[in-house]
Design an enzyme around this catalytic site. Structure first.
Site, short mmCIF file in Angstrom:
data_model
loop_
_atom_site.label_atom_id
_atom_site.label_comp_id
_atom_site.label_asym_id
_atom_site.label_seq_id
_atom_site.Cartn_x
_atom_site.Cartn_y
_atom_site.Cartn_z
N ASP A 274 0.88 -1.39 -0.02
CA ASP A 274 -0.51 -0.10 0.22
C ASP A 274 1.03 0.87 0.20
OD1 ASP A 274 -1.92 1.84 0.56
OD2 ASP A 274 -1.29 2.10 2.59
N ASP B 279 -0.18 5.13 1.17
CA ASP B 279 -0.31 6.08 2.06
C ASP B 279 -0.63 5.30 3.70
OD1 ASP B 279 -0.95 8.83 0.59
OD2 ASP B 279 -2.65 7.33 -0.52
#
Length: 253
Positions: free
Chosen positions: A47, A49
């Protein structure tokens, strides 16, 4: 002391790092022995953020702006592991949805101005590169944010899928797309992220290993009680992740 092993029977759990060997021995006190058996890992998907970059978007404020206070509190109560704001607005009228996306984009633009790399990310990236490990990225942020991340920090993740790729996580489609592009099996990949619902959910549905990054202790034991969303691993920093990968996997791209 000498041990004589005979009539060995092996049991292998699909995701177990150990080969369990039940045996008969000449010493009655010893009935079994565990031999390390690491799963092969050929790629790591991250991922962005809150995982590769420091969380800078005020998500509660974004959700309040998009949903309104009352609906935000209602949705939050029904979704303790996190709000899927994109899912919440997908059935709104076109005009209402357009305004919602504008609000989300505004918060994301503010976040780009403060974009910072997560501590340990550069070291982890260099480690994976030294092992020639494949590195992918899946984010629900926009492509502009992914491009800025690559440019600002000099890293290369490919494929790097933003929310323009549909359907987005927690649907397993983006992770399965990466596995197909790499020509590897999902069980040869680990999904790493800070969201139990989005990242771990995506990895679980794809059939990959999963690792939850929980820097702040956000996820309690109650959150972990759901077998469906329980990650295979949990770390509090990316530095820990490097040690975890070395200890539990055979890193062979």
């Amino acid at each position: 002391m000498q041990f004589v092993l005979s009539r060995s029977i092996c049991f292998v759990h699909p995701k177990s790092p150990f080969l369990l060997m039940a045996t008969s021995t000449s010493v009655s006190s010893v009935s079994s022995i565990a031999i390390p058996r690491k799963a092969r890992l050929r790629g790591v998907v991250f991922d962005m953020d809150g995982t590769l970059t420091v969380p800078v978007i005020d998500f509660p404020a974004m959700y309040r702006s998009v949903l309104g206070e009352d609906e935000y509190l209602s949705v939050k109560a029904k979704n303790p592991t996190g709000i899927d704001i994109l899912h919440q607005i997908e059935n709104w009228s076109p005009e209402k949805q357009r305004k919602a996306y504008e609000t989300i984009a505004d918060f994301e633009r503010q976040g780009l101005d403060r974009l910072q790399i997560m501590p340990g990310a550069a070291e982890l990236y260099n480690f994976l590169e030294s092992k020639k490990m494949r590195r992918g990225l899946i984010t629900r942020n926009v492509k502009a944010a992914v491009d800025l991340f690559h440019q600002r920090f000099g890293m290369a993740f490919s494929p790097a899928l933003s929310r323009e790729f549909r359907p987005y996580k927690p649907d397993p489609a983006p992770l399965l797309h990466i596995c197909s592009t790499w020509e590897v099996q999902p069980y040869e990949v680990i999904m790493v992220g800070d969201s139990l619902k989005d990242d771990v959910g995506c990895g679980k549905q794809a059939g990959s290993f999963t690792c939850l990054l929980d820097e702040t202790g956000k996820y309690s034991s109650d959150d972990m009680a759901s077998a469906e969303l329980k990650p295979d691993f949990k770390v509090s920093s990316l530095t820990q992740l490097q040690s975890l990968l070395e200890a539990n996997f055979d890193l062979k791209p």
